[in-house]
Design a protein around this motif. Sequence first.
Motif, PDB file in Angstrom:
ATOM      1  N   MET A   1     -32.610 -45.397 -19.798  1.00 56.27           N
ATOM      2  CA  MET A   1     -31.935 -46.669 -19.883  1.00 56.27           C
ATOM      3  C   MET A   1     -31.257 -46.829 -21.251  1.00 56.27           C
ATOM      4  N   THR A   2     -31.941 -46.414 -22.301  1.00 59.06           N
ATOM      5  CA  THR A   2     -31.379 -46.544 -23.641  1.00 59.06           C
ATOM      6  C   THR A   2     -30.145 -45.675 -23.806  1.00 59.06           C
ATOM      7  N   ALA A   3     -30.235 -44.418 -23.370  1.00 61.37           N
ATOM      8  CA  ALA A   3     -29.091 -43.513 -23.492  1.00 61.37           C
ATOM      9  C   ALA A   3     -27.909 -44.046 -22.700  1.00 61.37           C
ATOM     10  N   PHE A   4     -28.159 -44.575 -21.527  1.00 61.65           N
ATOM     11  CA  PHE A   4     -27.085 -45.140 -20.709  1.00 61.65           C
ATOM     12  C   PHE A   4     -26.443 -46.324 -21.428  1.00 61.65           C
ATOM     13  N   SER A   5     -27.264 -47.213 -21.968  1.00 60.94           N
ATOM     14  CA  SER A   5     -26.730 -48.392 -22.660  1.00 60.94           C
ATOM     15  C   SER A   5     -25.915 -48.006 -23.886  1.00 60.94           C
ATOM     16  N   LEU A   6     -26.460 -47.094 -24.695  1.00 63.32           N
ATOM     17  CA  LEU A   6     -25.757 -46.704 -25.917  1.00 63.32           C
ATOM     18  C   LEU A   6     -24.495 -45.911 -25.643  1.00 63.32           C
ATOM     19  N   SER A   7     -24.408 -45.277 -24.483  1.00 68.70           N
ATOM     20  CA  SER A   7     -23.188 -44.536 -24.161  1.00 68.70           C
ATOM     21  C   SER A   7     -21.991 -45.474 -24.008  1.00 68.70           C
ATOM     22  N   ALA A   8     -22.246 -46.770 -23.833  1.00 70.81           N
ATOM     23  CA  ALA A   8     -21.164 -47.751 -23.731  1.00 70.81           C
ATOM     24  C   ALA A   8     -20.400 -47.888 -25.043  1.00 70.81           C
ATOM     25  N   ILE A   9     -20.996 -47.483 -26.161  1.00 66.87           N
ATOM     26  CA  ILE A   9     -20.331 -47.568 -27.461  1.00 66.87           C
ATOM     27  C   ILE A   9     -19.199 -46.553 -27.559  1.00 66.87           C
ATOM     28  N   LYS A  10     -19.322 -45.414 -26.904  1.00 70.99           N
ATOM     29  CA  LYS A  10     -18.274 -44.384 -26.807  1.00 70.99           C
ATOM     30  C   LYS A  10     -17.763 -43.900 -28.154  1.00 70.99           C
ATOM     31  N   CYS A  11     -18.632 -43.226 -28.887  1.00 65.57           N
ATOM     32  CA  CYS A  11     -18.246 -42.598 -30.151  1.00 65.57           C
ATOM     33  C   CYS A  11     -17.989 -41.120 -29.920  1.00 65.57           C
ATOM     34  N   ASP A  12     -17.246 -40.522 -30.851  1.00 64.39           N
ATOM     35  CA  ASP A  12     -17.081 -39.073 -30.837  1.00 64.39           C
ATOM     36  C   ASP A  12     -18.406 -38.425 -31.219  1.00 64.39           C
ATOM     37  N   GLY A  13     -18.609 -37.201 -30.784  1.00 68.54           N
ATOM     38  CA  GLY A  13     -19.802 -36.460 -31.159  1.00 68.54           C
ATOM     39  C   GLY A  13     -21.051 -36.878 -30.424  1.00 68.54           C
ATOM     40  N   MET A  14     -20.909 -37.436 -29.226  1.00 68.88           N
ATOM     41  CA  MET A  14     -22.072 -37.866 -28.456  1.00 68.88           C
ATOM     42  C   MET A  14     -22.481 -36.820 -27.417  1.00 68.88           C
ATOM     43  N   GLY A  15     -21.974 -35.593 -27.533  1.00 64.38           N
ATOM     44  CA  GLY A  15     -22.299 -34.551 -26.569  1.00 64.38           C
ATOM     45  C   GLY A  15     -23.781 -34.242 -26.504  1.00 64.38           C
ATOM     46  N   ASP A  16     -24.446 -34.216 -27.642  1.00 61.24           N
ATOM     47  CA  ASP A  16     -25.875 -33.939 -27.679  1.00 61.24           C
ATOM     48  C   ASP A  16     -26.681 -35.229 -27.861  1.00 61.24           C
ATOM     49  N   PHE A  17     -26.144 -36.308 -27.349  1.00 62.67           N
ATOM     50  CA  PHE A  17     -26.725 -37.629 -27.546  1.00 62.67           C
ATOM     51  C   PHE A  17     -28.157 -37.725 -27.029  1.00 62.67           C
ATOM     52  N   LEU A  18     -28.434 -37.161 -25.866  1.00 66.49           N
ATOM     53  CA  LEU A  18     -29.776 -37.265 -25.293  1.00 66.49           C
ATOM     54  C   LEU A  18     -30.822 -36.605 -26.181  1.00 66.49           C
ATOM     55  N   GLU A  19     -30.440 -35.608 -26.948  1.00 64.62           N
ATOM     56  CA  GLU A  19     -31.382 -34.959 -27.848  1.00 64.62           C
ATOM     57  C   GLU A  19     -31.764 -35.863 -29.022  1.00 64.62           C
ATOM     58  N   LYS A  20     -30.993 -36.890 -29.278  1.00 60.20           N
ATOM     59  CA  LYS A  20     -31.260 -37.791 -30.388  1.00 60.20           C
ATOM     60  C   LYS A  20     -32.190 -38.941 -29.995  1.00 60.20           C
ATOM     61  N   ILE A  21     -32.537 -39.048 -28.712  1.00 60.46           N
ATOM     62  CA  ILE A  21     -33.348 -40.164 -28.228  1.00 60.46           C
ATOM     63  C   ILE A  21     -34.785 -39.710 -28.035  1.00 60.46           C
ATOM     64  N   ARG A  22     -35.695 -40.463 -28.574  1.00 58.84           N
ATOM     65  CA  ARG A  22     -37.120 -40.173 -28.431  1.00 58.84           C
ATOM     66  C   ARG A  22     -37.694 -41.108 -27.380  1.00 58.84           C
ATOM     67  N   ILE A  23     -38.417 -40.552 -26.440  1.00 54.87           N
ATOM     68  CA  ILE A  23     -38.989 -41.344 -25.357  1.00 54.87           C
ATOM     69  C   ILE A  23     -40.488 -41.453 -25.580  1.00 54.87           C
ATOM     70  N   ILE A  24     -40.990 -42.677 -25.484  1.00 59.75           N
ATOM     71  CA  ILE A  24     -42.420 -42.901 -25.628  1.00 59.75           C
ATOM     72  C   ILE A  24     -42.961 -43.540 -24.359  1.00 59.75           C
ATOM     73  N   GLN A  25     -44.253 -43.468 -24.221  1.00 63.81           N
ATOM     74  CA  GLN A  25     -44.914 -44.109 -23.091  1.00 63.81           C
ATOM     75  C   GLN A  25     -44.802 -45.614 -23.272  1.00 63.81           C
ATOM     76  N   ALA A  26     -44.317 -46.330 -22.272  1.00 64.53           N
ATOM     77  CA  ALA A  26     -44.107 -47.779 -22.385  1.00 64.53           C
ATOM     78  C   ALA A  26     -45.048 -48.512 -21.451  1.00 64.53           C
ATOM     79  N   ASP A  27     -46.312 -48.456 -21.755  1.00 61.77           N
ATOM     80  CA  ASP A  27     -47.288 -49.190 -20.964  1.00 61.77           C
ATOM     81  C   ASP A  27     -48.230 -49.929 -21.899  1.00 61.77           C
ATOM     82  N   THR A  28     -49.317 -50.463 -21.379  1.00 61.28           N
ATOM     83  CA  THR A  28     -50.203 -51.293 -22.195  1.00 61.28           C
ATOM     84  C   THR A  28     -50.877 -50.509 -23.312  1.00 61.28           C
TER      85      THR A  28
END
Length: 86
Positions: A1-28
């Motif tokens: 969801m975060t990568a999708f939202s941030l892709s709306a900014i549309k900057c150059d150099g976002m080819g490896d964008f998913l590698e820059k996102i850290r995913i954590i467990q989002a529960d209690t």
Amino acid sequence: MTAFSLSAIKCDGMGDFLEKIRIIQADTLSLIQGGLTAGSTTSECSCEAVRICCNILVERPTPIKEKLQEQMGSVEWGILILEATR
């Protein structure tokens, strides 16, 4: 969801964008101040928090990107983030 939202900014150099996102467990277990969910490990509150954060992550750098585009033409992701964290 975060990568999708941030892709709306549309900057150059976002080819490896998913590698820059850290995913954590989002529960209690990860939400220290989340409160009781009656045995559930996920809740609507944590999903809503992620949605709100994604919106903020897009809203805040967008004016900075527009300003940089006027000055420089194209804006690379790294430069936008560097400028946004000043």
